[in-house]
Design a protein around this motif. Structure first.
Motif, PDB file in Angstrom:
ATOM      1  N   ILE A   4       0.676  -1.265   0.151  1.00 41.06           N
ATOM      2  CA  ILE A   4       0.002   0.086   0.020  1.00 41.06           C
ATOM      3  C   ILE A   4       0.835   1.472   0.002  1.00 41.06           C
ATOM      4  CG2 ILE A   4      -0.059   0.019   2.636  1.00 41.06           C
ATOM      5  CD1 ILE A   4      -2.884   1.319   2.180  1.00 41.06           C
ATOM      6  N   ALA A   5       0.634   2.330  -0.852  1.00 42.22           N
ATOM      7  CA  ALA A   5       1.100   3.522  -0.742  1.00 42.22           C
ATOM      8  C   ALA A   5       0.293   4.424   0.060  1.00 42.22           C
ATOM      9  CB  ALA A   5       1.375   4.106  -2.305  1.00 42.22           C
ATOM     10  N   ILE A   6       1.051   5.173   0.982  1.00 43.44           N
ATOM     11  CA  ILE A   6       0.232   6.062   1.915  1.00 43.44           C
ATOM     12  C   ILE A   6       0.928   7.632   1.769  1.00 43.44           C
ATOM     13  CG2 ILE A   6      -0.318   6.780   4.109  1.00 43.44           C
ATOM     14  CD1 ILE A   6      -0.068   3.382   4.655  1.00 43.44           C
ATOM     15  N   GLN A  39       1.630   4.691 -11.418  1.00 46.00           N
ATOM     16  CA  GLN A  39       2.430   4.486 -12.694  1.00 46.00           C
ATOM     17  C   GLN A  39       3.740   3.405 -12.267  1.00 46.00           C
ATOM     18  OE1 GLN A  39       4.247   7.898 -14.275  1.00 46.00           O
ATOM     19  NE2 GLN A  39       2.093   8.958 -14.806  1.00 46.00           N
ATOM     20  N   SER A  40       3.919   3.235 -11.057  1.00 50.79           N
ATOM     21  CA  SER A  40       4.949   2.122 -10.499  1.00 50.79           C
ATOM     22  C   SER A  40       4.461   0.956 -10.770  1.00 50.79           C
ATOM     23  CB  SER A  40       5.485   2.429  -9.127  1.00 50.79           C
ATOM     24  OG  SER A  40       4.392   2.176  -8.121  1.00 50.79           O
ATOM     25  N   GLY A  41       2.961   0.720 -10.553  1.00 48.91           N
ATOM     26  CA  GLY A  41       2.511  -0.486 -10.745  1.00 48.91           C
ATOM     27  C   GLY A  41       2.629  -1.498  -9.666  1.00 48.91           C
ATOM     28  N   ILE A  42       3.516  -1.160  -8.508  1.00 48.71           N
ATOM     29  CA  ILE A  42       3.881  -1.968  -7.535  1.00 48.71           C
ATOM     30  C   ILE A  42       2.762  -2.204  -6.342  1.00 48.71           C
ATOM     31  CG2 ILE A  42       6.074  -1.957  -8.142  1.00 48.71           C
ATOM     32  CD1 ILE A  42       6.528  -0.056  -5.637  1.00 48.71           C
ATOM     33  N   PHE A  43       1.748  -1.086  -6.323  1.00 48.44           N
ATOM     34  CA  PHE A  43       0.911  -1.211  -5.130  1.00 48.44           C
ATOM     35  C   PHE A  43      -0.253  -1.734  -5.409  1.00 48.44           C
ATOM     36  CE2 PHE A  43       3.946   2.528  -4.796  1.00 48.44           C
ATOM     37  CZ  PHE A  43       4.855   2.029  -3.576  1.00 48.44           C
ATOM     38  N   VAL A 112       9.819  12.475  -6.979  1.00 48.77           N
ATOM     39  CA  VAL A 112       9.598  11.041  -6.641  1.00 48.77           C
ATOM     40  C   VAL A 112       9.241  10.492  -8.019  1.00 48.77           C
ATOM     41  CG1 VAL A 112       8.042   9.213  -5.847  1.00 48.77           C
ATOM     42  CG2 VAL A 112       9.155  11.128  -4.188  1.00 48.77           C
ATOM     43  N   THR A 113       9.572   9.348  -8.691  1.00 53.28           N
ATOM     44  CA  THR A 113       9.231   8.760  -9.972  1.00 53.28           C
ATOM     45  C   THR A 113       8.813   7.466  -9.787  1.00 53.28           C
ATOM     46  OG1 THR A 113      11.499   8.197 -10.557  1.00 53.28           O
ATOM     47  CG2 THR A 113      10.979  10.223 -11.201  1.00 53.28           C
ATOM     48  N   ALA A 114       8.208   6.886 -10.586  1.00 54.55           N
ATOM     49  CA  ALA A 114       7.789   5.419 -10.828  1.00 54.55           C
ATOM     50  C   ALA A 114       9.108   4.565 -10.725  1.00 54.55           C
ATOM     51  CB  ALA A 114       7.033   5.093 -11.878  1.00 54.55           C
ATOM     52  N   ARG A 115       9.963   5.045 -11.228  1.00 51.02           N
ATOM     53  CA  ARG A 115      11.206   4.246 -11.477  1.00 51.02           C
ATOM     54  C   ARG A 115      12.004   4.036 -10.095  1.00 51.02           C
ATOM     55  NH1 ARG A 115      16.286   5.687 -11.064  1.00 51.02           N
ATOM     56  NH2 ARG A 115      15.528   7.732 -11.471  1.00 51.02           N
ATOM     57  N   LYS A 116      12.020   5.162  -9.375  1.00 54.54           N
ATOM     58  CA  LYS A 116      12.709   4.932  -8.332  1.00 54.54           C
ATOM     59  C   LYS A 116      11.851   4.271  -7.125  1.00 54.54           C
ATOM     60  CE  LYS A 116      14.454   9.909  -8.344  1.00 54.54           C
ATOM     61  NZ  LYS A 116      14.429  11.244  -7.830  1.00 54.54           N
ATOM     62  N   LEU A 117      10.540   4.391  -7.193  1.00 58.90           N
ATOM     63  CA  LEU A 117       9.606   3.535  -6.292  1.00 58.90           C
ATOM     64  C   LEU A 117       9.813   2.027  -6.626  1.00 58.90           C
ATOM     65  CD1 LEU A 117       6.359   5.573  -6.200  1.00 58.90           C
ATOM     66  CD2 LEU A 117       8.140   5.373  -4.294  1.00 58.90           C
ATOM     67  N   LYS A 118       9.867   1.711  -7.796  1.00 57.43           N
ATOM     68  CA  LYS A 118      10.272   0.365  -8.420  1.00 57.43           C
ATOM     69  C   LYS A 118      11.420  -0.046  -7.987  1.00 57.43           C
ATOM     70  CE  LYS A 118       8.712   0.861 -12.567  1.00 57.43           C
ATOM     71  NZ  LYS A 118       8.568   0.497 -13.996  1.00 57.43           N
ATOM     72  N   GLU A 119      12.719   0.427  -8.093  1.00 54.58           N
ATOM     73  CA  GLU A 119      13.731   0.195  -7.648  1.00 54.58           C
ATOM     74  C   GLU A 119      14.167   0.164  -6.200  1.00 54.58           C
ATOM     75  OE1 GLU A 119      16.546   2.278 -11.279  1.00 54.58           O
ATOM     76  OE2 GLU A 119      16.588   3.045  -9.332  1.00 54.58           O
ATOM     77  N   ALA A 120      13.569   0.806  -5.713  1.00 48.07           N
ATOM     78  CA  ALA A 120      13.533   0.817  -3.949  1.00 48.07           C
ATOM     79  C   ALA A 120      13.014  -0.330  -3.363  1.00 48.07           C
ATOM     80  CB  ALA A 120      13.128   1.985  -3.493  1.00 48.07           C
TER      81      ALA A 120
END
Length: 234
Positions: A4-6, A39-43, A112-120
């Motif tokens: 979950i992204a909060i 856009q990250s698609g991870i949540f 913050v970008t989708a790429r950073k969130l996915k990489e992290a």
């Protein structure tokens, strides 16, 4: 794996009025955080925790969920980020929804970008650590810092390093204040996004900017436009 992204967006702001929804390069600044998370698609869920109806309306229009409003206890100046996150996790569990990972994203974090969130997220999962903390190296060694004493005289914070070469000093870092990703089970115990077993996610200083006053805001807009035009921010 569920996550979950909060996005924590309280209504009050003293230094920059309505800071969380102020227009930043053409759209409310909170939209950048929402869009990066989506856009990250991870949540499994991208939600905004707020006490403000206008923030909620703008957040929903940008694609985020606002299933409930903050309580009075977590809407005060003294409420911590941990208080807000724990309240959100508890409210979802009351509805029968639980998540393995949580991600706190600040609403004034346009870098913050989708790429950073996915990489992290990938780095955190692979490492088995409890959280990942975005951070950057100090541009100047803190060990060589100065202060002004009560007589108005300049003093070194650490005079023992007065003659030490900068390249021989240990590198030191500070948090970027953009996002944190953590295992919810560990977070519930330690109640902090920086935990006993946290790993770093290093961010280039050019892709980070504190926004605490109007001058910071203008500088952030200039940096964002430049980075976007150059194709650096992605």
């Amino acid at each position: 794996m569920s996550a979950i992204a909060i996005i924590t967006a309280r209504g009050g702001s003293k230094r920059i009025p309505r800071k969380n929804i102020k227009i930043f390069n053409g759209k409310p600044i909170i939209n950048y955080s929402i869009e990066a998370a989506l856009q990250s698609g991870i949540f499994d869920e991208v939600m905004v925790s707020t006490d403000d109806e206008e923030i909620a309306e703008i957040s929903r229009a940008a694609g985020a969920s606002v299933p409930f409003f903050r309580s009075a206890e977590t809407s005060t100046d003294t409420a911590t980020t941990a208080d807000v996150l724990l309240e959100v996790l508890d409210r979802y569990e009351e509805k029968g929804q639980s998540f393995e990972y949580g991600c706190c994203i600040y609403p004034t974090a346009p870098f913050v970008t989708a790429r950073k969130l996915k990489e992290a997220m990938d780095e955190l999962v692979k490492s088995g650590a409890e959280s990942i903390v975005p951070m950057q190296e100090f541009s100047y060694p803190p060990q060589r810092g100065l202060f002004i004493d009560d007589k108005g005289l300049v003093k070194m914070l650490h005079p023992e390093y007065a003659t030490t070469r900068s390249q021989d000093l240990q590198k030191q870092y500070h948090e970027c204040g953009q996002f944190y990703i953590f295992r919810n089970d560990a977070f519930r115990i330690q109640k902090d996004t920086t935990m006993e077993r946290s790993i770093p996610y290093i961010i280039d200083p050019v892709e980070s900017q504190d926004i605490d006053n109007e001058s910071d805001w203008l500088l952030a807009e200039l940096k964002y436009r430049f980075l976007t035009e150059q194709g650096i921010l992605k």
